[in-house]
Design a protein around this motif. Structure first.
Motif, PDB file in Angstrom:
ATOM      1  N   UNK A 119     -11.830 -98.472  -5.025  1.00 29.37           N
ATOM      2  CA  UNK A 119     -11.570 -99.865  -5.401  1.00 29.37           C
ATOM      3  C   UNK A 119     -11.120 -99.966  -6.850  1.00 29.37           C
ATOM      4  N   UNK A 120     -11.749 -99.188  -7.718  1.00 29.16           N
ATOM      5  CA  UNK A 120     -11.356 -99.178  -9.131  1.00 29.16           C
ATOM      6  C   UNK A 120      -9.927 -98.672  -9.287  1.00 29.16           C
ATOM      7  N   UNK A 121      -9.603 -97.560  -8.615  1.00 34.20           N
ATOM      8  CA  UNK A 121      -8.251 -96.999  -8.707  1.00 34.20           C
ATOM      9  C   UNK A 121      -7.199 -97.968  -8.159  1.00 34.20           C
ATOM     10  N   UNK A 122      -7.576 -98.733  -7.123  1.00 35.93           N
ATOM     11  CA  UNK A 122      -6.644 -99.658  -6.492  1.00 35.93           C
ATOM     12  C   UNK A 122      -6.681-101.059  -7.125  1.00 35.93           C
ATOM     13  N   UNK A 123      -7.508-101.212  -8.168  1.00 32.95           N
ATOM     14  CA  UNK A 123      -7.674-102.516  -8.836  1.00 32.95           C
ATOM     15  C   UNK A 123      -8.108-103.596  -7.866  1.00 32.95           C
ATOM     16  N   UNK A 124      -9.075-103.247  -7.000  1.00 31.92           N
ATOM     17  CA  UNK A 124      -9.636-104.203  -6.056  1.00 31.92           C
ATOM     18  C   UNK A 124     -10.986-104.635  -6.599  1.00 31.92           C
TER      19      UNK A 124
END
Length: 161
Positions: free
Chosen positions: A155-160
């Motif tokens: 989620x962090x990597x995908x900016x979610x």
């Protein structure tokens, strides 16, 4: 979230995870599907790609040699997917042998991609623990802890949010 199985073509994505670990020739629990189910039901992972090596059409009679086209395709698909992935989730069941999982740990120990859970009782757990400590690899005590940490990282990597 989209799941890609071998021999499907590996396509570039913004964020991806490879599900490495115990399969034991298809005799282990399908923990890969448990991860996918949890990610699909509890977390909105958007365009995250999951590379699941558990091939639906696996044939145990295939000779495990470089000359065997299907076997070679499988191994190369897995290596390509691990190289492409942003995160490699590595889960090793306590009652397994998992020699390929240990090889995957060695191959990708310096990649910065690994997140590992090696259950108590695994016959070479000490080796896994030492490699993870030496290489600064994040390690988790349970599968559920690993899944939660991997989903948080994706989620962090995908900016979610």
């Amino acid at each position: 979230m989209k799941t890609i199985l071998p021999p499907q073509v590996i396509t570039p994505s913004d964020v991806s995870v490879f599900l490495a670990g115990t399969i034991d020739m298809g005799n282990s629990i399908d923990w890969q599907q448990k991860f996918i189910d949890k990610a699909n039901t509890e977390e909105a992972l958007g365009n995250v790609i999951v590379f699941n090596p558990r091939r639906a059409s696996w044939d145990h009679s295939w000779a495990q040699t470089i000359e065997n086209a299907q076997f070679s395709e499988q191994v190369n698909w897995e290596l390509d997917a691990m190289e492409s992935a942003d995160v490699i989730l590595l889960f090793i069941e306590g009652n397994s042998k998992s020699p390929i999982s240990m090889m995957e740990l060695g191959l990708f120990a310096d990649s910065g991609k690994l997140m590992v859970c090696c259950e108590e009782g695994f016959w070479r757990k000490g080796n896994i623990d030492i490699i993870c400590q030496r290489k600064g690899i994040d390690q988790y005590k349970t599968f559920d802890e690993l899944v939660t940490a991997v989903m948080t990282k994706l989620k962090k990597l995908a900016n979610i949010k």
